[in-house]
Design a protein around this motif. Structure first.
Motif, PDB file in Angstrom:
ATOM      1  N   LYS A 154       9.074 -15.487   2.102  1.00 14.28           N
ATOM      2  CA  LYS A 154       9.273 -14.355   1.032  1.00 14.28           C
ATOM      3  C   LYS A 154       9.083 -13.099   1.843  1.00 14.28           C
TER       4      LYS A 154
ATOM      5  N   HIS B  62      12.212  -9.580   3.807  1.00 14.88           N
ATOM      6  CA  HIS B  62      12.266  -8.076   3.740  1.00 14.88           C
ATOM      7  C   HIS B  62      11.873  -7.545   4.927  1.00 14.88           C
TER       8      HIS B  62
ATOM      9  N   ASP C 296       7.431 -10.625  -5.606  1.00 20.50           N
ATOM     10  CA  ASP C 296       7.343  -9.747  -4.378  1.00 20.50           C
ATOM     11  C   ASP C 296       6.107  -9.907  -3.468  1.00 20.50           C
TER      12      ASP C 296
ATOM     13  N   ASP D  52       4.956  -7.769  -0.688  1.00 20.94           N
ATOM     14  CA  ASP D  52       5.136  -6.682  -0.097  1.00 20.94           C
ATOM     15  C   ASP D  52       3.656  -6.194  -0.080  1.00 20.94           C
TER      16      ASP D  52
END
Length: 114
Positions: free
Chosen positions: A28, A32, A96, A98
């Motif tokens: 995951k 990105h 997410d 991040d």
């Protein structure tokens, strides 16, 4: 010719790899961001050999690729892999991650190897 379906054996292999929380989280994050082993060591509070083993399993099936930058190796998702569309559908369902990299930045430990 564009593949429309993933063979059951390949899907089972990918899902087995994703059955590990660490590998699933790595994927995951890598969807990105490129990351170095040292960043994953910090994120997961795990040993470098353990993190390298997880990445090796993902790399061996072609889901991640590595790129040497100086003396360090950075990992990213291999979006040209035949199974990436299948993988992407799974990753799109996950929250997410991040914030894990943001925490490293705030602690001053993001990309400590560079």
């Amino acid at each position: 010719m564009l593949k429309t379906a993933v063979e059951i054996d390949k899907a089972a292999m990918i899902l087995k790899l994703f059955g590990d929380r660490t590998r699933l989280t790595m994927m995951k994050i890598l969807d990105h961001h490129d990351c170095c082993v040292c960043e994953f060591v910090e994120i997961f509070q795990a040993s470098q050999p353990s993190i390298s083993q997880h990445l090796r399993k993902l790399r061996d099936v072609g889901l991640v690729r590595e790129e040497r930058r100086g003396q360090w190796i950075f990992y990213s998702i291999n979006k040209s892999n035949d199974y990436y569309p299948f993988v992407q559908k799974i990753l799109d369902q996950l929250p997410d991650q991040d914030h894990k990299l943001k925490e490293l930045e705030e602690q001053g430990t993001r990309i400590t190897c560079c």
